[in-house]
Design an enzyme around this catalytic site. Structure first.
Site, PDB file in Angstrom:
ATOM      1  N   ARG A   1     -15.990  13.171  14.471  1.00 10.69           N
ATOM      2  CA  ARG A   1     -14.852  12.329  14.074  1.00 10.69           C
ATOM      3  C   ARG A   1     -13.558  12.924  14.624  1.00 10.69           C
ATOM      4  NH1 ARG A   1     -18.517   9.603  12.813  1.00 10.69           N
ATOM      5  NH2 ARG A   1     -19.044   8.635  10.823  1.00 10.69           N
TER       6      ARG A   1
ATOM      7  N   PRO B   1      -5.550   3.436  13.226  1.00 11.16           N
ATOM      8  CA  PRO B   1      -5.684   4.881  13.025  1.00 11.16           C
ATOM      9  C   PRO B   1      -7.144   5.326  13.003  1.00 11.16           C
ATOM     10  CG  PRO B   1      -4.504   3.820  11.193  1.00 11.16           C
ATOM     11  CD  PRO B   1      -5.178   2.746  11.986  1.00 11.16           C
TER      12      PRO B   1
ATOM     13  N   LYS C   1     -15.812  18.421  -3.944  1.00  9.59           N
ATOM     14  CA  LYS C   1     -17.161  18.951  -4.229  1.00  9.59           C
ATOM     15  C   LYS C   1     -17.200  20.465  -4.091  1.00  9.59           C
ATOM     16  CE  LYS C   1     -19.934  15.098  -2.445  1.00  9.59           C
ATOM     17  NZ  LYS C   1     -20.726  14.677  -1.283  1.00  9.59           N
TER      18      LYS C   1
ATOM     19  N   ASP D   1     -25.552   9.192   7.683  1.00 11.36           N
ATOM     20  CA  ASP D   1     -24.593   9.825   8.582  1.00 11.36           C
ATOM     21  C   ASP D   1     -23.498   8.855   9.016  1.00 11.36           C
ATOM     22  OD1 ASP D   1     -25.337  12.441   8.818  1.00 11.36           O
ATOM     23  OD2 ASP D   1     -26.571  12.160  10.610  1.00 11.36           O
TER      24      ASP D   1
ATOM     25  N   LEU E   1      -2.415   7.013   0.225  1.00  9.65           N
ATOM     26  CA  LEU E   1      -2.369   8.207   1.092  1.00  9.65           C
ATOM     27  C   LEU E   1      -1.291   8.081   2.179  1.00  9.65           C
ATOM     28  CD1 LEU E   1      -3.672  10.759   2.498  1.00  9.65           C
ATOM     29  CD2 LEU E   1      -5.319   9.186   3.521  1.00  9.65           C
TER      30      LEU E   1
ATOM     31  N   GLY F   1       0.838  -1.214   0.000  1.00 11.98           N
ATOM     32  CA  GLY F   1       0.000   0.000   0.000  1.00 11.98           C
ATOM     33  C   GLY F   1       0.865   1.253   0.000  1.00 11.98           C
ATOM     34  N   GLY F   2       2.095   1.113  -0.482  1.00 13.30           N
ATOM     35  CA  GLY F   2       3.066   2.207  -0.405  1.00 13.30           C
ATOM     36  C   GLY F   2       2.795   3.356  -1.347  1.00 13.30           C
TER      37      GLY F   2
ATOM     38  N   GLY G   1       1.084   5.620   2.535  1.00 13.17           N
ATOM     39  CA  GLY G   1       2.402   5.248   1.985  1.00 13.17           C
ATOM     40  C   GLY G   1       3.142   6.464   1.440  1.00 13.17           C
TER      41      GLY G   1
ATOM     42  N   TYR H   1     -15.706  -4.525   5.880  1.00 17.32           N
ATOM     43  CA  TYR H   1     -14.348  -3.979   6.072  1.00 17.32           C
ATOM     44  C   TYR H   1     -13.898  -4.222   7.515  1.00 17.32           C
ATOM     45  CZ  TYR H   1     -10.949  -0.003   6.288  1.00 17.32           C
ATOM     46  OH  TYR H   1      -9.850   0.817   6.449  1.00 17.32           O
TER      47      TYR H   1
HETATM   48  P1  NAP Z   1      -5.313   4.263  -0.186  1.00 19.86           P
HETATM   49  O1  NAP Z   1      -4.825   5.655  -0.368  1.00 19.86           O
HETATM   50  O2  NAP Z   1      -6.620   3.864  -0.789  1.00 19.86           O
HETATM   51  O3  NAP Z   1      -4.182   3.272  -0.690  1.00 19.86           O
HETATM   52  C1  NAP Z   1      -4.408   1.892  -0.695  1.00 19.86           C
HETATM   53  C2  NAP Z   1      -3.123   1.218  -1.059  1.00 19.86           C
HETATM   54  O4  NAP Z   1      -3.358  -0.201  -1.109  1.00 19.86           O
HETATM   55  C3  NAP Z   1      -2.591   1.632  -2.425  1.00 19.86           C
HETATM   56  O5  NAP Z   1      -1.190   1.654  -2.395  1.00 19.86           O
HETATM   57  C4  NAP Z   1      -3.098   0.514  -3.326  1.00 19.86           C
HETATM   58  O6  NAP Z   1      -2.304   0.345  -4.492  1.00 19.86           O
HETATM   59  C5  NAP Z   1      -2.952  -0.674  -2.388  1.00 19.86           C
HETATM   60  N1  NAP Z   1      -3.798  -1.783  -2.794  1.00 19.86           N
HETATM   61  C6  NAP Z   1      -5.145  -1.794  -2.945  1.00 19.86           C
HETATM   62  N2  NAP Z   1      -5.553  -3.004  -3.400  1.00 19.86           N
HETATM   63  C7  NAP Z   1      -4.423  -3.755  -3.540  1.00 19.86           C
HETATM   64  C8  NAP Z   1      -4.171  -5.077  -4.003  1.00 19.86           C
HETATM   65  N3  NAP Z   1      -5.169  -5.881  -4.396  1.00 19.86           N
HETATM   66  N4  NAP Z   1      -2.899  -5.517  -4.036  1.00 19.86           N
HETATM   67  C9  NAP Z   1      -1.884  -4.707  -3.634  1.00 19.86           C
HETATM   68  N5  NAP Z   1      -2.052  -3.455  -3.181  1.00 19.86           N
HETATM   69  C10 NAP Z   1      -3.315  -2.983  -3.145  1.00 19.86           C
HETATM   70  O7  NAP Z   1      -5.419   3.885   1.373  1.00 19.86           O
HETATM   71  P2  NAP Z   1      -4.842   4.623   2.661  1.00 19.86           P
HETATM   72  O8  NAP Z   1      -5.869   5.606   3.082  1.00 19.86           O
HETATM   73  O9  NAP Z   1      -3.423   5.017   2.447  1.00 19.86           O
HETATM   74  O10 NAP Z   1      -4.908   3.435   3.722  1.00 19.86           O
HETATM   75  C11 NAP Z   1      -3.748   2.806   4.255  1.00 19.86           C
HETATM   76  C12 NAP Z   1      -4.197   1.894   5.380  1.00 19.86           C
HETATM   77  O11 NAP Z   1      -4.843   2.676   6.394  1.00 19.86           O
HETATM   78  C13 NAP Z   1      -5.217   0.848   4.947  1.00 19.86           C
HETATM   79  O12 NAP Z   1      -4.885  -0.389   5.559  1.00 19.86           O
HETATM   80  C14 NAP Z   1      -6.538   1.384   5.469  1.00 19.86           C
HETATM   81  O13 NAP Z   1      -7.441   0.328   5.711  1.00 19.86           O
HETATM   82  C15 NAP Z   1      -6.100   2.084   6.723  1.00 19.86           C
HETATM   83  N6  NAP Z   1      -6.972   3.177   7.202  1.00 19.86           N
HETATM   84  C16 NAP Z   1      -7.300   4.212   6.373  1.00 19.86           C
HETATM   85  C17 NAP Z   1      -8.080   5.252   6.860  1.00 19.86           C
HETATM   86  C18 NAP Z   1      -8.415   6.471   6.023  1.00 19.86           C
HETATM   87  O14 NAP Z   1      -9.140   7.361   6.511  1.00 19.86           O
HETATM   88  N7  NAP Z   1      -7.907   6.590   4.796  1.00 19.86           N
HETATM   89  C19 NAP Z   1      -8.522   5.242   8.201  1.00 19.86           C
HETATM   90  C20 NAP Z   1      -8.154   4.164   9.021  1.00 19.86           C
HETATM   91  C21 NAP Z   1      -7.373   3.143   8.510  1.00 19.86           C
HETATM   92  P3  NAP Z   1      -2.644   1.170  -5.854  1.00 19.86           P
HETATM   93  O15 NAP Z   1      -2.916   2.600  -5.457  1.00 19.86           O
HETATM   94  O16 NAP Z   1      -1.401   1.042  -6.625  1.00 19.86           O
HETATM   95  O17 NAP Z   1      -3.848   0.516  -6.411  1.00 19.86           O
HETATM   96  P1  GDP Z   2     -16.564   7.127   8.256  1.00 23.91           P
HETATM   97  O1  GDP Z   2     -15.816   7.925   9.255  1.00 23.91           O
HETATM   98  O2  GDP Z   2     -16.051   5.720   8.155  1.00 23.91           O
HETATM   99  O3  GDP Z   2     -18.034   7.192   8.458  1.00 23.91           O
HETATM  100  O4  GDP Z   2     -16.253   7.671   6.804  1.00 23.91           O
HETATM  101  P2  GDP Z   2     -16.205   9.054   6.036  1.00 23.91           P
HETATM  102  O5  GDP Z   2     -14.847   9.629   6.066  1.00 23.91           O
HETATM  103  O6  GDP Z   2     -16.769   8.718   4.705  1.00 23.91           O
HETATM  104  O7  GDP Z   2     -17.164  10.096   6.812  1.00 23.91           O
HETATM  105  C1  GDP Z   2     -18.544   9.928   6.756  1.00 23.91           C
HETATM  106  C2  GDP Z   2     -19.289  11.084   7.421  1.00 23.91           C
HETATM  107  O8  GDP Z   2     -19.084  12.312   6.676  1.00 23.91           O
HETATM  108  C3  GDP Z   2     -20.793  10.829   7.394  1.00 23.91           C
HETATM  109  O9  GDP Z   2     -21.413  11.459   8.506  1.00 23.91           O
HETATM  110  C4  GDP Z   2     -21.211  11.499   6.068  1.00 23.91           C
HETATM  111  O10 GDP Z   2     -22.607  11.802   6.034  1.00 23.91           O
HETATM  112  C5  GDP Z   2     -20.340  12.747   6.132  1.00 23.91           C
HETATM  113  N1  GDP Z   2     -20.082  13.357   4.796  1.00 23.91           N
HETATM  114  C6  GDP Z   2     -20.447  14.611   4.414  1.00 23.91           C
HETATM  115  N2  GDP Z   2     -20.093  14.833   3.142  1.00 23.91           N
HETATM  116  C7  GDP Z   2     -19.433  13.726   2.712  1.00 23.91           C
HETATM  117  C8  GDP Z   2     -18.810  13.379   1.486  1.00 23.91           C
HETATM  118  O11 GDP Z   2     -18.755  14.151   0.524  1.00 23.91           O
HETATM  119  N3  GDP Z   2     -18.228  12.143   1.419  1.00 23.91           N
HETATM  120  C9  GDP Z   2     -18.236  11.278   2.481  1.00 23.91           C
HETATM  121  N4  GDP Z   2     -17.614  10.080   2.372  1.00 23.91           N
HETATM  122  N5  GDP Z   2     -18.852  11.579   3.640  1.00 23.91           N
HETATM  123  C10 GDP Z   2     -19.438  12.782   3.760  1.00 23.91           C
END
Ligand code: NAP
Ligand code: GDP
Length: 337
Positions: A220, A175, A199, A283, A13, A9-10, A15, A148
């Site tokens: 959040r 996280p 948006k 929500d 976001l 996942g490097g 990575g 998930y």
């Molecule tokens: P991201 O930006 O969507 O990146 C996902 C990464 O996983 C990318 O490098 C992607 O590669 C890779 N990936 C997806 N499917 C794959 C597959 N089949 N084989 C190999 N690699 C694959 O995600 P992120 O937000 O950086 O998330 C990183 C970690 O944090 C994840 O484990 C996620 O569950 C966790 N997390 C995220 C959030 C959040 O708010 N974003 C919150 C809590 C936890 P490509 O881009 O090259 O496809």
């Molecule tokens: P969550 O923390 O896992 O629920 O994920 P999100 O980062 O998608 O946040 C969701 C919350 O943001 C909910 O309360 C949504 O109704 C609100 N929200 C408002 N506008 C947006 C939007 O444009 N995209 C997303 N994903 N959520 C939104």
């Protein structure tokens, strides 16, 4: 001996943020790349980790000593609600392949990534707040993202089982909601902050109304990807307990979605983009307030005086990154520009 750290996942976001922090010439020396470390950042183009033979080839190519496992199929509330099965299956396959190939190749340490999405809601488990590490498996996860969440909870079960049966040092981080440069700014599948930025930017550009989803009332905790990157770098170097560790800003920094909406409008300096009335949309979980007390204690013991970037400053940096990249025609969303 050198450490060879493979980051799955490097390219995502988190990575990308780790790459930035390790190589930032103006950054804190504590988190910069050390001379005895080699880091490899891998995306899905190099290996589809749902396929075991891809994982095997990847590990045989880089011969890591350590794995930071971030790869996952990730999305915001609306992607999770629409694709619980895909989020479950793809993530179970990815996690099982990474952990089992790490076991077969005798990797000394793996840090995987869960999410505060795994936790139950106070409606189902009274008094569960604040969320702490020992509550990961307590009660049902929120119905919006049960697929998930189940895949993520299973990683903790696997880590304990690998430790019990083979003595492996496999662990995980939890996280809260993450945002920053290189996020997925898709209009439908993204998390709230990148979705709102995109948006709001388009509403001004196209002279339409900016419509956030939902009521704006949910709360959040948001962590800046570059702060989280530092914590992951520290974990891969120093955290050696199988129990997960919550990586979050303090509980008092919980904010409402409405506060984020206003912050996005302000950061984009939009004059017209006062948010229009919310369309009917979910929500999600009302709150998932996580405690960072275990993290704060461990950082103190490590002699690290960690400071989180203020939310508004981090939001401004993220908005600036989006605008700059959007305007030079870069791809800012996974499925839509
Ligand atoms: P991201 O930006 O969507 O990146 C996902 C990464 O996983 C990318 O490098 C992607 O590669 C890779 N990936 C997806 N499917 C794959 C597959 N089949 N084989 C190999 N690699 C694959 O995600 P992120 O937000 O950086 O998330 C990183 C970690 O944090 C994840 O484990 C996620 O569950 C966790 N997390 C995220 C959030 C959040 O708010 N974003 C919150 C809590 C936890 P490509 O881009 O090259 O496809
Ligand atoms: P969550 O923390 O896992 O629920 O994920 P999100 O980062 O998608 O946040 C969701 C919350 O943001 C909910 O309360 C949504 O109704 C609100 N929200 C408002 N506008 C947006 C939007 O444009 N995209 C997303 N994903 N959520 C939104």
């Amino acid at each position: 001996m050198s450490k060879i750290i493979l980051v799955t996942g490097g390219t995502g976001l988190v990575g990308q943020a780790i790459q930035h922090v390790l190589n930032d010439p103006n950054g804190d020396n504590t988190f910069r790349k050390k001379s005895d470390e080699v880091w490899h950042f891998i995306g899905s183009k190099e290996a589809d980790l749902r396929v075991k033979s891809d994982a095997e080839k990847l590990f045989d190519k880089y011969k890591p000593t350590h794995v930071l496992h971030l790869a996952a199929v990730v999305g915001g509330l609306f992607k999770n609600m629409a694709h619980n099965l895909t989020m479950l299956r793809d993530n179970v396959l990815i996690n099982d392949n990474v952990l089992h190939v790490a076991h077969e190749r005798n990797i000394s340490k793996v840090v995987s990534c869960l999410s505060t999405c795994v936790f139950a809601d106070e409606k189902d488990v009274p008094n569960i707040y604040p969320l702490t590490e020992e509550k990961v498996h307590l009660g049902p996860s929120h119905p919006s993202n049960f697929g998930y969440a189940a895949a993520k909870r299973l990683v903790d079960v696997q880590n304990h089982a690998y430790k019990q049966e083979f003595g492996h040092n496999f662990t995980s981080a939890i996280p809260t909601n993450i945002f920053g440069p290189h996020d997925n700014f898709d209009l439908e599948d993204s998390h709230v902050i990148p979705g709102l930025i995109h948006k709001c930017y388009l509403a001004e550009k196209n002279r339409t109304v900016f419509r956030p989803s939902g009521s704006g009332k949910p709360l959040r905790q948001f962590i800046y990807s570059r702060d989280l990157a530092k914590l992951f770098i520290w974990m891969i170097r120093e955290y050696n307990d199988v129990e997960p560790l919550i990586l979050s800003v303090p509980e008092k920094e919980e904010v409402s979605i409405q506060y984020v909406v206003e912050g996005v409008v302000e950061a984009l300096q939009q004059q017209r983009a006062a948010a229009g009335g919310p369309p009917a949309a979910a929500d999600g979980q009302y709150r998932k307030p996580a405690s960072n007390l275990k993290l704060a204690k461990l950082l103190k013991e490590s002699g690290i005086a960690f400071e989180f970037e203020p939310f508004k400053k981090a939001l401004q940096e993220t908005v600036n990154w989006f605008v700059e990249n959007y305007e030079k025609g870069a791809r800012v969303g996974k499925t839509a520009a």
